[in-house]
Motif scaffolding. Structure first.
Motif, PDB file in Angstrom:
ATOM      1  N   GLY A 211       0.797  -1.221   0.000  1.00  0.00           N
ATOM      2  CA  GLY A 211       0.000   0.000   0.000  1.00  0.00           C
ATOM      3  C   GLY A 211       0.822   1.260   0.000  1.00  0.00           C
ATOM      4  N   GLU A 212       0.425   2.169   0.882  1.00  0.00           N
ATOM      5  CA  GLU A 212       1.049   3.488   0.897  1.00  0.00           C
ATOM      6  C   GLU A 212       2.333   3.508   1.686  1.00  0.00           C
ATOM      7  OE1 GLU A 212      -1.060   6.108   4.062  1.00  0.00           O
ATOM      8  OE2 GLU A 212      -2.595   4.857   3.140  1.00  0.00           O
ATOM      9  N   GLY A 213       2.737   2.397   2.253  1.00  0.00           N
ATOM     10  CA  GLY A 213       3.959   2.338   3.052  1.00  0.00           C
ATOM     11  C   GLY A 213       5.152   3.014   2.429  1.00  0.00           C
ATOM     12  N   GLY A 214       6.161   2.242   2.074  1.00  0.00           N
ATOM     13  CA  GLY A 214       7.371   2.828   1.509  1.00  0.00           C
ATOM     14  C   GLY A 214       7.343   2.932   0.004  1.00  0.00           C
ATOM     15  N   MET A 215       6.231   2.530  -0.611  1.00  0.00           N
ATOM     16  CA  MET A 215       6.211   2.484  -2.072  1.00  0.00           C
ATOM     17  C   MET A 215       5.988   3.839  -2.717  1.00  0.00           C
ATOM     18  SD  MET A 215       4.296  -1.018  -3.185  1.00  0.00           S
ATOM     19  CE  MET A 215       4.782  -0.727  -4.873  1.00  0.00           C
ATOM     20  N   ALA A 216       5.283   4.738  -2.032  1.00  0.00           N
ATOM     21  CA  ALA A 216       4.959   6.026  -2.648  1.00  0.00           C
ATOM     22  C   ALA A 216       6.207   6.778  -3.082  1.00  0.00           C
ATOM     23  CB  ALA A 216       4.130   6.872  -1.687  1.00  0.00           C
ATOM     24  N   SER A 217       7.273   6.627  -2.333  1.00  0.00           N
ATOM     25  CA  SER A 217       8.516   7.326  -2.674  1.00  0.00           C
ATOM     26  C   SER A 217       9.162   6.757  -3.936  1.00  0.00           C
ATOM     27  CB  SER A 217       9.507   7.229  -1.506  1.00  0.00           C
ATOM     28  OG  SER A 217       9.838   5.872  -1.245  1.00  0.00           O
ATOM     29  N   LEU A 218       8.724   5.567  -4.361  1.00  0.00           N
ATOM     30  CA  LEU A 218       9.292   4.942  -5.552  1.00  0.00           C
ATOM     31  C   LEU A 218       8.541   5.330  -6.821  1.00  0.00           C
ATOM     32  CD1 LEU A 218       9.774   1.327  -4.133  1.00  0.00           C
ATOM     33  CD2 LEU A 218      11.449   3.188  -4.197  1.00  0.00           C
ATOM     34  N   TRP A 219       7.374   5.993  -6.662  1.00  0.00           N
ATOM     35  CA  TRP A 219       6.562   6.384  -7.815  1.00  0.00           C
ATOM     36  C   TRP A 219       7.205   7.574  -8.511  1.00  0.00           C
ATOM     37  CZ3 TRP A 219       3.754  10.813  -9.178  1.00  0.00           C
ATOM     38  CH2 TRP A 219       2.804  10.657 -10.185  1.00  0.00           C
ATOM     39  N   ARG A 220       7.445   7.422  -9.827  1.00  0.00           N
ATOM     40  CA  ARG A 220       8.108   8.516 -10.557  1.00  0.00           C
ATOM     41  C   ARG A 220       7.678   8.514 -12.010  1.00  0.00           C
ATOM     42  NH1 ARG A 220      12.530   9.225 -13.762  1.00  0.00           N
ATOM     43  NH2 ARG A 220      13.173   7.036 -13.583  1.00  0.00           N
ATOM     44  N   PRO A 221       6.909   9.535 -12.447  1.00  0.00           N
ATOM     45  CA  PRO A 221       6.586   9.637 -13.878  1.00  0.00           C
ATOM     46  C   PRO A 221       7.856   9.814 -14.706  1.00  0.00           C
ATOM     47  CG  PRO A 221       5.192  11.082 -12.555  1.00  0.00           C
ATOM     48  CD  PRO A 221       6.279  10.600 -11.660  1.00  0.00           C
ATOM     49  N   VAL A 222       7.830   9.317 -15.916  1.00  0.00           N
ATOM     50  CA  VAL A 222       8.979   9.385 -16.812  1.00  0.00           C
ATOM     51  C   VAL A 222       8.589  10.219 -18.030  1.00  0.00           C
ATOM     52  CG1 VAL A 222      10.632   8.070 -18.189  1.00  0.00           C
ATOM     53  CG2 VAL A 222       9.730   7.094 -16.055  1.00  0.00           C
ATOM     54  N   GLY A 223       9.318  11.292 -18.284  1.00  0.00           N
ATOM     55  CA  GLY A 223       9.051  12.142 -19.443  1.00  0.00           C
ATOM     56  C   GLY A 223       9.740  11.640 -20.689  1.00  0.00           C
ATOM     57  N   LEU A 224       9.220  12.014 -21.842  1.00  0.00           N
ATOM     58  CA  LEU A 224       9.811  11.573 -23.104  1.00  0.00           C
ATOM     59  C   LEU A 224      11.270  11.997 -23.224  1.00  0.00           C
ATOM     60  CD1 LEU A 224       6.946  12.276 -25.682  1.00  0.00           C
ATOM     61  CD2 LEU A 224       7.587  10.103 -24.635  1.00  0.00           C
ATOM     62  N   ARG A 225      11.617  13.107 -22.599  1.00  0.00           N
ATOM     63  CA  ARG A 225      12.994  13.600 -22.712  1.00  0.00           C
ATOM     64  C   ARG A 225      14.009  12.599 -22.150  1.00  0.00           C
ATOM     65  NH1 ARG A 225      12.597  18.850 -19.050  1.00  0.00           N
ATOM     66  NH2 ARG A 225      10.688  18.969 -20.258  1.00  0.00           N
ATOM     67  N   GLU A 226      13.548  11.702 -21.257  1.00  0.00           N
ATOM     68  CA  GLU A 226      14.466  10.716 -20.685  1.00  0.00           C
ATOM     69  C   GLU A 226      14.775   9.589 -21.660  1.00  0.00           C
ATOM     70  OE1 GLU A 226      13.859   9.546 -16.606  1.00  0.00           O
ATOM     71  OE2 GLU A 226      12.431  11.160 -16.301  1.00  0.00           O
ATOM     72  N   PHE A 227      14.036   9.500 -22.752  1.00  0.00           N
ATOM     73  CA  PHE A 227      14.257   8.449 -23.739  1.00  0.00           C
ATOM     74  C   PHE A 227      15.055   8.929 -24.940  1.00  0.00           C
ATOM     75  CE2 PHE A 227      10.450   7.112 -21.508  1.00  0.00           C
ATOM     76  CZ  PHE A 227      10.552   5.731 -21.426  1.00  0.00           C
ATOM     77  N   VAL A 228      15.190  10.242 -25.101  1.00  0.00           N
ATOM     78  CA  VAL A 228      15.743  10.755 -26.342  1.00  0.00           C
ATOM     79  C   VAL A 228      17.096  11.420 -26.129  1.00  0.00           C
ATOM     80  CG1 VAL A 228      13.450  11.095 -27.325  1.00  0.00           C
ATOM     81  CG2 VAL A 228      14.553  12.983 -26.137  1.00  0.00           C
ATOM     82  N   CYS A 229      17.851  11.484 -27.221  1.00  0.00           N
ATOM     83  CA  CYS A 229      19.155  12.146 -27.186  1.00  0.00           C
ATOM     84  C   CYS A 229      19.016  13.540 -27.788  1.00  0.00           C
ATOM     85  CB  CYS A 229      20.195  11.318 -27.946  1.00  0.00           C
ATOM     86  SG  CYS A 229      19.754  11.023 -29.666  1.00  0.00           S
ATOM     87  N   ASP A 230      20.142  14.197 -28.058  1.00  0.00           N
ATOM     88  CA  ASP A 230      20.120  15.562 -28.552  1.00  0.00           C
ATOM     89  C   ASP A 230      19.429  15.682 -29.913  1.00  0.00           C
ATOM     90  OD1 ASP A 230      21.417  16.405 -26.308  1.00  0.00           O
ATOM     91  OD2 ASP A 230      23.412  16.312 -27.196  1.00  0.00           O
ATOM     92  N   SER A 231      19.419  14.606 -30.672  1.00  0.00           N
ATOM     93  CA  SER A 231      18.804  14.652 -32.000  1.00  0.00           C
ATOM     94  C   SER A 231      17.289  14.474 -31.935  1.00  0.00           C
ATOM     95  CB  SER A 231      19.394  13.554 -32.887  1.00  0.00           C
ATOM     96  OG  SER A 231      19.046  12.274 -32.380  1.00  0.00           O
ATOM     97  N   GLU A 232      16.740  14.280 -30.740  1.00  0.00           N
ATOM     98  CA  GLU A 232      15.309  14.101 -30.505  1.00  0.00           C
ATOM     99  C   GLU A 232      14.781  12.763 -31.009  1.00  0.00           C
ATOM    100  OE1 GLU A 232      13.068  17.410 -31.929  1.00  0.00           O
ATOM    101  OE2 GLU A 232      14.021  18.826 -30.553  1.00  0.00           O
ATOM    102  N   TRP A 233      15.667  11.794 -31.196  1.00  0.00           N
ATOM    103  CA  TRP A 233      15.245  10.445 -31.540  1.00  0.00           C
ATOM    104  C   TRP A 233      15.522   9.533 -30.356  1.00  0.00           C
ATOM    105  CZ3 TRP A 233      12.144  10.008 -35.431  1.00  0.00           C
ATOM    106  CH2 TRP A 233      12.225  10.912 -36.496  1.00  0.00           C
ATOM    107  N   PRO A 234      14.713   8.486 -30.168  1.00  0.00           N
ATOM    108  CA  PRO A 234      14.839   7.661 -28.949  1.00  0.00           C
ATOM    109  C   PRO A 234      16.133   6.858 -28.879  1.00  0.00           C
ATOM    110  CG  PRO A 234      13.271   6.686 -30.483  1.00  0.00           C
ATOM    111  CD  PRO A 234      13.616   8.041 -31.027  1.00  0.00           C
ATOM    112  N   ILE A 235      16.600   6.662 -27.667  1.00  0.00           N
ATOM    113  CA  ILE A 235      17.760   5.822 -27.398  1.00  0.00           C
ATOM    114  C   ILE A 235      17.264   4.500 -26.825  1.00  0.00           C
ATOM    115  CG2 ILE A 235      19.906   5.608 -26.074  1.00  0.00           C
ATOM    116  CD1 ILE A 235      19.942   8.628 -25.840  1.00  0.00           C
TER     117      ILE A 235
END
Length: 286
Positions: A211-235
């Protein structure tokens, strides 16, 4: 626009449960995607829902996560890109109209009549069919998974939801805490587990128990910018899920090796990479 496929074939109790799951799912996703929505996703008629987004990529990301929450082969949808000519500020999405709505309606009608694609994209451009095919690559992976692999994919998505610009997290500045959003996601997972006709997996039971125990701190949305390099194509790195099996194994009390196996066999990294590749291409050509 999206609706439940063959909804009249469900028995009354099953249909009621499915509508409740759909209602709770869109309520949760409306918070996650609040910065991308002009008009919140809402019920429009029967089992159909619709919403108005700032951009087509956000609408596709929203639909994909709704697809994961509802389960494969439950929904079909249409996404339309175009103008917004009838603007009623006090009304929800159903009170608006314009080219985007007409194309979304044409797209979902096409999804209902064709035998191959449950989600159809329409912008009036030359790339519509190609974008529909690319979208289906992500959703098609989900359809080919086992039930256990889809449960693992859903838990992973609830822990690391993909959003348009996750690095900004402006929706968190509106008074909705990370803990609150995570708990709401667990509520949807609990509802889905209740609606399912099969016994919940050890992973889901463990996550709900933690439940809400220690897991809430592990929740993290991931933005598209974390998948792409400077050329704006995915890595192709999979770094967005670094440590996910370790974290889930610790809080849910399941085997990390077993989780790694389900993530690999369920092609979870590949499916997430597929929707990101679609987003990068759509941004380039739309």
């Amino acid at each position: 626009m999206a609706d439940v496929k063959n909804s009249r074939s469900y028995r009354s109790v099953a249909r009621d449960n499915l509508q409740i799951l759909l209602s709770e799912s869109i309520s949760y996703l409306n918070e996650i995607f609040s910065e991308s929505l002009i008009k919140k996703v809402m019920f429009s008629a029967g089992d159909e829902v619709q919403g108005l987004f700032h951009d087509a990529v956000s609408a596709c990301l929203y639909y994909r996560m709704l697809y994961l929450l509802m389960g494969p082969d439950v929904l079909r949808g249409g996404i339309g890109l175009g103008g917004w000519s009838v603007f009623l500020e006090e009304e929800g999405s159903t009170g608006q109209d314009g080219e985007a709505y007409h194309r979304a309606r044409a797209a979902i009608d096409r999804a209902k009549t064709n035998k191959h694609f449950d989600l159809v994209f329409r912008s009036g451009g030359a790339y519509d069919d190609a974008l529909t095919i690319l979208l289906d690559h992500s959703l098609g992976i989900c359809k080919m998974r086992t039930a256990a692999q889809n449960e693992t994919a859903l838990v992973v998505e609830l822990m690391r939801p993909i959003v348009l610009d996750g690095g900004d997290f402006r929706f968190l500045e509106k008074g909705v805490s990370t803990k609150e959003l995570f708990i709401r996601g667990l509520d949807v997972l609990r509802r889905k587990s209740f609606c399912s006709q099969r016994q919940a997996s050890k992973l889901i039971e463990g996550v709900l128990r933690a439940g809400e125990g220690g897991m809430a701190s592990l929740w993290r949305p991931v933005g598209l910018r974390e998948f792409v390099c400077d050329s704006e194509w995915p890595i192709l790195s999979g770094k967005d899920l670094t440590g996910i099996s370790y974290d889930l194994a610790n809080v849910a009390g399941v085997s990390r090796q077993g989780l790694d196996r389900k993530i690999s066999q369920g092609r979870i990294v590949q499916e997430r990479s597929a929707i990101v590749a679609f987003a990068c291409i759509a941004r380039r050509f739309l």
